[in-house]
Motif scaffolding. Sequence first.
Motif, PDB file in Angstrom:
ATOM      1  N   PRO A  10      33.542  19.864  -5.185  1.00  0.00           N
ATOM      2  CA  PRO A  10      34.271  18.620  -5.436  1.00  0.00           C
ATOM      3  C   PRO A  10      33.539  17.390  -4.909  1.00  0.00           C
ATOM      4  N   GLU A  11      32.231  17.513  -4.706  1.00  0.00           N
ATOM      5  CA  GLU A  11      31.399  16.378  -4.337  1.00  0.00           C
ATOM      6  C   GLU A  11      30.242  16.289  -5.325  1.00  0.00           C
ATOM      7  N   LYS A  12      29.921  15.070  -5.714  1.00  0.00           N
ATOM      8  CA  LYS A  12      28.826  14.882  -6.670  1.00  0.00           C
ATOM      9  C   LYS A  12      27.516  15.240  -5.993  1.00  0.00           C
ATOM     10  N   GLN A  13      26.827  16.250  -6.514  1.00  0.00           N
ATOM     11  CA  GLN A  13      25.616  16.767  -5.877  1.00  0.00           C
ATOM     12  C   GLN A  13      24.560  17.076  -6.927  1.00  0.00           C
ATOM     13  N   THR A  14      24.166  16.096  -7.686  1.00  0.00           N
ATOM     14  CA  THR A  14      23.155  16.335  -8.712  1.00  0.00           C
ATOM     15  C   THR A  14      21.838  16.697  -8.063  1.00  0.00           C
ATOM     16  N   ASP A  15      21.288  17.820  -8.450  1.00  0.00           N
ATOM     17  CA  ASP A  15      20.020  18.256  -7.875  1.00  0.00           C
ATOM     18  C   ASP A  15      18.833  17.947  -8.774  1.00  0.00           C
ATOM     19  N   LEU A  16      19.081  17.666 -10.043  1.00  0.00           N
ATOM     20  CA  LEU A  16      18.015  17.311 -10.972  1.00  0.00           C
ATOM     21  C   LEU A  16      18.482  16.104 -11.782  1.00  0.00           C
ATOM     22  N   PRO A  17      18.321  14.906 -11.269  1.00  0.00           N
ATOM     23  CA  PRO A  17      18.807  13.720 -11.985  1.00  0.00           C
ATOM     24  C   PRO A  17      18.273  13.661 -13.403  1.00  0.00           C
TER      25      PRO A  17
ATOM     26  N   THR B 154      41.178  15.837 -15.144  1.00  0.00           N
ATOM     27  CA  THR B 154      39.716  15.872 -15.244  1.00  0.00           C
ATOM     28  C   THR B 154      39.295  15.449 -16.647  1.00  0.00           C
ATOM     29  N   ALA B 155      38.486  14.431 -16.723  1.00  0.00           N
ATOM     30  CA  ALA B 155      38.027  13.945 -18.022  1.00  0.00           C
ATOM     31  C   ALA B 155      36.798  14.717 -18.477  1.00  0.00           C
ATOM     32  N   ALA B 156      36.672  14.878 -19.793  1.00  0.00           N
ATOM     33  CA  ALA B 156      35.455  15.478 -20.346  1.00  0.00           C
ATOM     34  C   ALA B 156      34.278  14.531 -20.146  1.00  0.00           C
ATOM     35  N   HIS B 157      33.089  15.071 -20.218  1.00  0.00           N
ATOM     36  CA  HIS B 157      31.841  14.312 -20.100  1.00  0.00           C
ATOM     37  C   HIS B 157      31.729  13.645 -18.728  1.00  0.00           C
ATOM     38  N   THR B 158      32.168  14.360 -17.702  1.00  0.00           N
ATOM     39  CA  THR B 158      32.043  13.877 -16.328  1.00  0.00           C
ATOM     40  C   THR B 158      31.429  14.971 -15.468  1.00  0.00           C
ATOM     41  N   TRP B 159      30.905  14.579 -14.295  1.00  0.00           N
ATOM     42  CA  TRP B 159      30.340  15.578 -13.395  1.00  0.00           C
ATOM     43  C   TRP B 159      31.422  16.530 -12.898  1.00  0.00           C
TER      44      TRP B 159
END
Length: 468
Positions: free
Chosen positions: A86-93, A398-403
């Motif tokens: 539940p935290e935004k954690q993009t590892d490959l921007p 929760t919206a579609a097309h979101t992290w």
Amino acid sequence: MNRQDFEQQFISISDQIWEFAEPRYQEFHSSTLQADFLEQEGFTVTRNLGGIATAFSASFGSGHPVIGLLGEYDALPCMNQIADSPEKQTDLPGAAGHGCGHNLLGTGAMEAACLIRDWLLQTHSEGTVIYFGCPAEEGGAGKAFLTRSGCFDNLDFALAWHPGSKTGLIKETLANIRVIFDFTGKSAHAAAHPELGRSALDACELMNVGVNYLREHIISDARVHYAYRDVGGIAPNVVQGHSRVHYFIRAPKSWQVKEIYKRVVDVAEGAAKMTGTEMTYELYAGLSDYIPNHVLSEVLHESMEEIGAPKYDEADFALASKFFHETATPEEMEAKRASLRKLFGADHMEEIEAHPLHTSIAPLVWNGKVQAGSTDVGDASYVIPTAMCTTATATLGTAAHTWQMTAHGNTEIAHKAMLNVGEAMALAALKTMESPEILKKAHDEWMAETNGIYECPIPKEVGPRLDD
């Protein structure tokens, strides 16, 4: 094979596709994984369906009725996210991710195909089930190209589903076309000789201003959005000699989209004349509006009620609570609460906030309200009776097309919902296959709605954009 092992196969496939995260027309690993699995399960697989490398069909049985189950497996650009967090954690921007749950979508439909296969074997019944692996729903109009190629013409009916935050039927969706406008001007020194230049960027900006004014004079359900693809360079002292803008045009019906599209082209031509530039445009993809077959939809809804909503446990509710409460700004939280109050009523908000997963089947109400968004299932619905549902693979709100949607993609919440909808779709298919009366009513309704006419929104000379 016991039930647990059977389910684990599909969970594993879904999770692998989530990890592959391949964008439109690049789903080589995802489509191969599914096609190879179904071939091993006794299905007859046709690859390179409709001339598209990542499309395939897998057929089992013989004779009529013939049911099509429509699957997808493409990911979205710039949606990479660590799962179950539940935290935004993009590892490959910038990397792709399953922000619309298509790893679940295709696999759940594939599970339904296998359940129908088992029924055909056990009962020695006549009938055929075909799973369609369909690429590029996200921006690539994969099913529109497959429909145009005649891939669905021999079906008696089709079923589909889509992941979401609620469980129920999907009703009408918006038709849509995608157009790229290119402006060509003349570069010049912006200070020394501006009179020699013709700014393509000015043309692009004037077009967008014109379309903004146009929005007041089109139907309120229409949507027109754009994104710059080329701004002509980064040097302010050079008159931009080229520019490109990408438009999506949506409306409840395909004929309405066509009308608005012509007006948008007129605006673009006007912008070119105002700036002394040249303008060209390409309509490269489009989707028809989705026409839900009421007869089939009622059978699907009844089947969903018989199977029941997904059975979430306390661990699922705990994770959902974190997504609900910890991933939104105060403004987003208020908007989320307002939407849920409208949907479920203020009296239920305390329970929703404590257990924010949809645990029932939404009532089937035909109110004529068109759902925002588009799907290429719409094109299939013009050539065959079609029903489509959604199941809560994610936390309410929760919206579609979101992290956040991406992060739900291989949680237990998502797995339970995927397996649940596979059973419901299989049950609806079997009820329909066993009832000539349902099939006739569904076909009669489809014919009355479409007159058996399908006009693909994509020009016949345009093929899939495989490298965009």
